[in-house]
Each structure stands twice: as C-alpha cells, then as structure tokens.
Scaffold this active site. Structure first.
Site, PDB file in Angstrom:
ATOM      1  N   ASN A   1      91.135  14.755  83.300  1.00 42.68           N
ATOM      2  CA  ASN A   1      92.358  15.522  82.973  1.00 42.68           C
ATOM      3  C   ASN A   1      93.410  15.433  84.072  1.00 42.68           C
ATOM      4  OD1 ASN A   1      91.181  16.435  80.667  1.00 42.68           O
ATOM      5  ND2 ASN A   1      90.420  18.337  81.598  1.00 42.68           N
TER       6      ASN A   1
ATOM      7  N   ASN B   1      83.676  33.347 102.291  1.00 38.61           N
ATOM      8  CA  ASN B   1      82.906  32.480 101.381  1.00 38.61           C
ATOM      9  C   ASN B   1      83.519  31.123 101.130  1.00 38.61           C
ATOM     10  OD1 ASN B   1      84.716  34.364  99.915  1.00 38.61           O
ATOM     11  ND2 ASN B   1      84.166  33.088  98.167  1.00 38.61           N
ATOM     12  N   THR B   2      84.865  31.005 101.102  1.00 43.66           N
ATOM     13  CA  THR B   2      85.399  29.661 100.832  1.00 43.66           C
ATOM     14  C   THR B   2      85.699  28.906 102.128  1.00 43.66           C
ATOM     15  OG1 THR B   2      87.688  30.398 100.566  1.00 43.66           O
ATOM     16  CG2 THR B   2      86.348  30.260  98.567  1.00 43.66           C
TER      17      THR B   2
ATOM     18  N   GLY C   1      90.167  21.769  92.665  1.00 49.41           N
ATOM     19  CA  GLY C   1      89.487  23.064  92.463  1.00 49.41           C
ATOM     20  C   GLY C   1      89.685  24.021  93.626  1.00 49.41           C
TER      21      GLY C   1
ATOM     22  N   GLU D   1      72.371  33.133  91.324  1.00 48.76           N
ATOM     23  CA  GLU D   1      72.680  33.409  92.731  1.00 48.76           C
ATOM     24  C   GLU D   1      71.491  34.023  93.493  1.00 48.76           C
ATOM     25  OE1 GLU D   1      75.438  32.157  93.388  1.00 48.76           O
ATOM     26  OE2 GLU D   1      76.422  33.110  95.083  1.00 48.76           O
TER      27      GLU D   1
ATOM     28  N   SER E   1      86.636  34.640  94.543  1.00 48.11           N
ATOM     29  CA  SER E   1      86.899  33.225  94.833  1.00 48.11           C
ATOM     30  C   SER E   1      85.596  32.426  94.823  1.00 48.11           C
ATOM     31  CB  SER E   1      87.606  33.065  96.172  1.00 48.11           C
ATOM     32  OG  SER E   1      86.809  33.597  97.212  1.00 48.11           O
ATOM     33  N   GLY E   2      84.461  33.103  94.960  1.00 47.73           N
ATOM     34  CA  GLY E   2      83.161  32.435  94.868  1.00 47.73           C
ATOM     35  C   GLY E   2      82.917  31.861  93.485  1.00 47.73           C
TER      36      GLY E   2
ATOM     37  N   CYS F   1      77.048  29.882  99.374  1.00 46.64           N
ATOM     38  CA  CYS F   1      77.922  30.768 100.164  1.00 46.64           C
ATOM     39  C   CYS F   1      77.292  32.151 100.387  1.00 46.64           C
ATOM     40  CB  CYS F   1      79.277  30.904  99.488  1.00 46.64           C
ATOM     41  SG  CYS F   1      79.165  31.271  97.728  1.00 46.64           S
TER      42      CYS F   1
ATOM     43  N   ARG G   1      79.098  40.955  91.982  1.00 40.77           N
ATOM     44  CA  ARG G   1      80.504  40.516  92.096  1.00 40.77           C
ATOM     45  C   ARG G   1      81.391  41.744  92.259  1.00 40.77           C
ATOM     46  NH1 ARG G   1      81.414  35.571  93.202  1.00 40.77           N
ATOM     47  NH2 ARG G   1      80.568  34.684  91.314  1.00 40.77           N
TER      48      ARG G   1
ATOM     49  N   HIS H   1      82.197  37.397 101.459  1.00 39.89           N
ATOM     50  CA  HIS H   1      80.942  37.933 100.916  1.00 39.89           C
ATOM     51  C   HIS H   1      80.318  38.831 101.988  1.00 39.89           C
ATOM     52  CE1 HIS H   1      81.485  35.306  97.623  1.00 39.89           C
ATOM     53  NE2 HIS H   1      80.534  34.420  97.840  1.00 39.89           N
TER      54      HIS H   1
HETATM   55  N1  LIG Z   1      84.055  28.815  95.271  1.00 29.96           N
HETATM   56  C1  LIG Z   1      83.144  28.962  96.221  1.00 29.96           C
HETATM   57  O1  LIG Z   1      83.193  29.876  97.071  1.00 29.96           O
HETATM   58  C2  LIG Z   1      81.996  27.989  96.355  1.00 29.96           C
HETATM   59  C3  LIG Z   1      81.161  28.138  97.457  1.00 29.96           C
HETATM   60  C4  LIG Z   1      80.136  27.231  97.634  1.00 29.96           C
HETATM   61  C5  LIG Z   1      79.951  26.216  96.715  1.00 29.96           C
HETATM   62  N2  LIG Z   1      80.757  26.075  95.645  1.00 29.96           N
HETATM   63  C6  LIG Z   1      80.496  24.956  94.726  1.00 29.96           C
HETATM   64  O2  LIG Z   1      81.573  24.013  94.810  1.00 29.96           O
HETATM   65  C7  LIG Z   1      81.741  23.380  93.538  1.00 29.96           C
HETATM   66  C8  LIG Z   1      83.174  23.567  93.081  1.00 29.96           C
HETATM   67  O3  LIG Z   1      83.472  24.946  92.985  1.00 29.96           O
HETATM   68  P1  LIG Z   1      84.956  25.476  92.792  1.00 29.96           P
HETATM   69  O4  LIG Z   1      84.881  26.948  92.923  1.00 29.96           O
HETATM   70  O5  LIG Z   1      85.904  24.726  93.652  1.00 29.96           O
HETATM   71  O6  LIG Z   1      85.207  25.063  91.225  1.00 29.96           O
HETATM   72  P2  LIG Z   1      86.569  24.876  90.441  1.00 29.96           P
HETATM   73  O7  LIG Z   1      87.681  25.620  91.098  1.00 29.96           O
HETATM   74  O8  LIG Z   1      86.271  25.140  89.015  1.00 29.96           O
HETATM   75  O9  LIG Z   1      86.901  23.292  90.618  1.00 29.96           O
HETATM   76  C9  LIG Z   1      86.126  22.316  90.007  1.00 29.96           C
HETATM   77  C10 LIG Z   1      86.555  20.913  90.378  1.00 29.96           C
HETATM   78  O10 LIG Z   1      85.677  19.987  89.730  1.00 29.96           O
HETATM   79  C11 LIG Z   1      86.468  19.037  89.034  1.00 29.96           C
HETATM   80  N3  LIG Z   1      85.769  18.530  87.858  1.00 29.96           N
HETATM   81  C12 LIG Z   1      85.389  19.216  86.761  1.00 29.96           C
HETATM   82  N4  LIG Z   1      84.785  18.381  85.865  1.00 29.96           N
HETATM   83  C13 LIG Z   1      84.792  17.158  86.439  1.00 29.96           C
HETATM   84  C14 LIG Z   1      84.349  15.879  86.019  1.00 29.96           C
HETATM   85  N5  LIG Z   1      83.740  15.692  84.826  1.00 29.96           N
HETATM   86  N6  LIG Z   1      84.513  14.831  86.865  1.00 29.96           N
HETATM   87  C15 LIG Z   1      85.108  15.004  88.062  1.00 29.96           C
HETATM   88  N7  LIG Z   1      85.564  16.192  88.520  1.00 29.96           N
HETATM   89  C16 LIG Z   1      85.412  17.258  87.717  1.00 29.96           C
HETATM   90  C17 LIG Z   1      87.733  19.782  88.658  1.00 29.96           C
HETATM   91  O11 LIG Z   1      88.748  18.857  88.323  1.00 29.96           O
HETATM   92  P3  LIG Z   1      89.949  19.226  87.300  1.00 29.96           P
HETATM   93  O12 LIG Z   1      90.887  20.103  88.068  1.00 29.96           O
HETATM   94  O13 LIG Z   1      90.534  17.888  86.959  1.00 29.96           O
HETATM   95  O14 LIG Z   1      89.323  19.917  86.124  1.00 29.96           O
HETATM   96  C18 LIG Z   1      87.977  20.548  89.950  1.00 29.96           C
HETATM   97  O15 LIG Z   1      88.557  19.705  90.915  1.00 29.96           O
HETATM   98  C19 LIG Z   1      80.719  24.009  92.598  1.00 29.96           C
HETATM   99  O16 LIG Z   1      79.560  23.185  92.562  1.00 29.96           O
HETATM  100  C20 LIG Z   1      80.417  25.334  93.266  1.00 29.96           C
HETATM  101  O17 LIG Z   1      79.137  25.798  92.930  1.00 29.96           O
HETATM  102  C21 LIG Z   1      81.801  26.946  95.429  1.00 29.96           C
END
Ligand SMILES: NC(=O)c1ccc[n+]([C@@H]2O[C@H](COP(=O)([O-])OP(=O)(O)OC[C@H]3O[C@@H](n4cnc5c(N)ncnc54)[C@H](OP(=O)(O)O)[C@@H]3O)[C@@H](O)[C@H]2O)c1
Length: 361
Positions: free
Chosen positions: A39, A336-337, A13, A210, A187-188, A158, A244, A251
């Site tokens: 997957n 944020n990331t 992700g 949020e 990207s958040g 974030c 957003r 952010h």
């Molecule tokens: N983006 C940000 O700035 C940010 C900041 C703070 C916190 N977060 C938190 O970090 C987490 C991930 O965010 P993201 O933005 O990286 O999301 P993302 O890009 O959608 O990535 C999600 C990840 O979760 C995996 N996943 C989905 N379903 C799953 C399952 N059933 N079992 C195991 N793995 C699974 C996906 O795997 P596949 O590729 O195989 O589908 C992928 O690796 C979230 O809880 C989010 O709230 C994000």
C-alpha cells in the site's frame, strides 16, 4: 568515519517512525532506504506516512523524499543499498520469520523488534546491558543460514524492559518468585488517542499474548549459551497481569519479589545505582549514562514526568519497600517505543557494530 547505511522495514508504522526520528543525526547510522507494505510502496515517505506521523517531533527532511519500497517484493534491491536493516512490521508470525531470514540470507543483518524469532534458539534476544554475551550464538546462526555476514538479532517485548533491568542485578540473591502488573501505554499497540478514542477515560484489562511474553522472555534473557544455542533459565517463577491504560507512552510495572537470601533495602538500592554493562563501558551513542535511576519521592516514577529520562533510554524505579507477603515491592518504568522498541534496537545495533558483527558491506 563514513556512516553505515540503514534500511527501515516497516518504516511507516509507529515503531518505524521512532527509528526514523532517533536516527536523524545519528553519529554512526544513516537511513537510506525505507520499506513497508504494498500500500505504501512507490510513494515518497512523506506521502506514505505524513498523514499518519504520530510523533511530536516533526518528520526529518532527510527522509521525506525517499521512495518507499515493498518490503517483501524488493528484498534484493533493498539489501543492495544498505549495510543492515531494522525491522518492525505488522504481519503474521510465519511471514515475518520468512521475511527476516530472507534479508539475513541476502547477507544483510536484521535488528528486529518483532516477536517472530524471539524463541529461535540461535537468535540472540538482547538487552545489551544485561546479556550482551549472547551475541556469541550469531556464529552458529550464520552456519545454519549459510551466511557470512547476514544474521538476525531481536529485542525482547516492551513490557519487560522496566522490571527485567531492575531484577537482573538482584539475581545473585536467588530470586524465587516475581509478580509483575504492567500498566501499558497505547503506543504499544501502535496507536494514539485520535485513532483509539475508546481508550480515553478507560482501562482495558487484556493485551493479547502479552502475559506469556512477559513471563517467559526474561528467562531467555537470563539463559546461558550452550553448544551455540541459548538455553533458557529455569527460574525465577514469574507471573504477570498486563493492562492497557490511557497513557500515550511509557510502560509502568508494579512488582513483588521474594528471595532465597533476602538482601537489605540498602544493598538493592546500591546495586541499582551502580548497575551498568557494556553499552556504558563502550560509551555507545544511545547508552544511558545511568541505566537505573531510583527516586526517593513516594509519587515517582510517574509516566509523564519520567519516561523521557536519558532520552527515553533510562529505567526509573521507586517505592521500594518491604512487603508482608513477599520480601519487597517496588514500581519501575520504561519508555515503550524508545527503550522498549526502536531505541533499544538502535542500542543493540550500536553494540553489534562495536563488536564487529555489523559492518560496511
Ligand atoms: N509499538 C510498540 O511499542 C512496540 C514495541 C515492541 C515491539 N513492537 C513490534 O513492532 C512491530 C511493529 O509495530 P508497530 O506498533 O510499529 O505497528 P504499526 O504501527 O501497525 O506498523 C506496522 C508496519 O508494518 C508494515 N506492514 C504491514 N503489513 C506489511 C506487509 N505485508 N509487508 C510489509 N510491511 C507491512 C506497515 O506498512 P504500511 O504502513 O504500508 O501498512 C507498517 O510500516 C510489531 O511486530 C510489534 O509487535 C511494537
């Protein structure tokens, strides 16, 4: 010193990719295991994430041939090959809670970016410069989980990572009310412009869940440890609007603040300039040398120019001035990331290692 072996749960992700990138050449940690959904399982990391790689830095060669495991089906196998895991997955909250506890119960510390355990009272939610003393609750968490080494520690959302650092050194003046409007990068949401074209030339005035996180999580950060649990602070009162905006990363927050005992502008600037915590005194590898940098220029901080300060781990602030309704207003920014997600979690893990909570198995 041999490096600690690390697993990335959710490694395919947006946040997972940041972990992979930040840990390339990390002096203490080495990525040996990557897990994601069914997957992606069974594919090499390059096959699973290559076409979805979202960072400008290329995918490190060292991870390309790691075979991705199923994060839920292969907990024991993953725990057998790592010293601890970082976790950032897109799953239902109760599934994440269960998954993280499973890793912890298999004696594997979990450093999490997910929100699922943020309100579990014996799980520390850390910004290590601000509330590192909250790690004490890990002892009572281990008792509850029946573990010797396993535990969960989480990072806050974030959205709060720019204004909470700026407010923290001012708490001694009795902060009464805070209004924060956040302007949050795409990207958040795990997206870039090619997979979210509707964001080009657009602003969306809603980010689900949020605002509640942005108003409540600072109170846990500023809470106190009582009987092995963190009790949230009762004040200040915080209200937010989270919006957003068409920006890739970073952010920005516009903040209004009123005090019981109003400090001078010079006092605030001095406290910001000198604010540091244990990451700085312990010289942790990812710690920014200067935690908060203030810009005198009226047009700074700017998202594009300033989000990468201190490798994306520094907070920037600007436009501090008196206000006719509140005592002061200012703007602040964080990546944020990096600081707000993967980088903040890496800093947490470095702190937990330095304090002996994470060690080689
Ligand atoms: N983006 C940000 O700035 C940010 C900041 C703070 C916190 N977060 C938190 O970090 C987490 C991930 O965010 P993201 O933005 O990286 O999301 P993302 O890009 O959608 O990535 C999600 C990840 O979760 C995996 N996943 C989905 N379903 C799953 C399952 N059933 N079992 C195991 N793995 C699974 C996906 O795997 P596949 O590729 O195989 O589908 C992928 O690796 C979230 O809880 C989010 O709230 C994000």
């Amino acid at each position: 010193m041999s490096k600690l072996k690390v697993g990335i749960i959710g490694g395919t992700g947006m946040v997972g990719q940041r972990f992979i990138s930040l840990l390339e050449n990390h002096p203490w940690f080495e990525v040996v295991s990557i897990a994601a959904s069914a997957n992606s399982a069974g594919k090499t990391y390059e096959q699973a994430a290559g076409s979805r790689w979202k960072l400008s830095a290329p995918m490190p060669d060292s991870v390309k041939n790691i075979v991705v495991r199923d994060a839920t089906a292969h907990v024991k196998e993953i725990c057998a090959e790592v010293d601890f895991v970082f976790c950032a997955v897109d799953m239902k909250k109760d599934e994440i809670k269960k998954l993280e506890e499973e890793y912890a119960k298999n004696e594997t510390p979990v450093v999490s970016n997910n929100s699922a355990h943020r309100w579990t009272p014996d799980v520390p939610m850390l910004i290590p410069e601000i509330n590192s003393e909250h790690v004490k609750v890990i002892d009572s968490q281990r008792k509850r989980l029946g573990t010797k080494n396993g535990f969960i520690a989480v990072k806050p959302n974030c959205s709060i990572q720019s204004y909470v650092p700026a407010l923290a050194p001012l708490l001694k003046f009795g902060i009464k009310n805070v209004v924060a409007c956040t302007y949050q990068a795409i990207s958040g949401a795990g997206k870039n412009f090619s997979d979210w074209p509707e964001m080009l030339d657009n602003v969306i005035p809603y980010i689900g869940g949020e605002e509640e996180k942005s108003e409540q999580e600072p109170l846990k950060i500023w809470g106190s440890v009582q009987n092995g649990e963190i009790v949230k602070a009762a004040s200040p009162l915080i209200t937010t609007q989270c919006i957003r905006v068409p920006v890739t990363d970073g952010h920005l927050a516009a903040v209004f603040i009123s005090f019981e005992n109003k400090p001078s502008k010079e006092e605030i600037l001095k406290l910001w300039e000198n604010y540091s915590g244990e990451p700085q005194s312990l010289q942790l590898p990812s710690a920014p040398k200067q935690f908060i940098k203030y810009f005198e220029e009226d047009n700074r901080p700017q998202t594009k120019l300033d989000r990468d300060i201190e490798n994306g781990m520094g907070i920037t602030a600007g436009r501090l001035r008196e206000d006719h309704l509140y005592d002061y207003k200012f703007v602040c920014l964080s990546h944020n990331t990096i600081r707000g997600a993967a980088g903040g979690a890496v800093l947490m893990a470095e702190y937990l290692k330095a304090k002996g909570y994470i060690q080689a198995k």
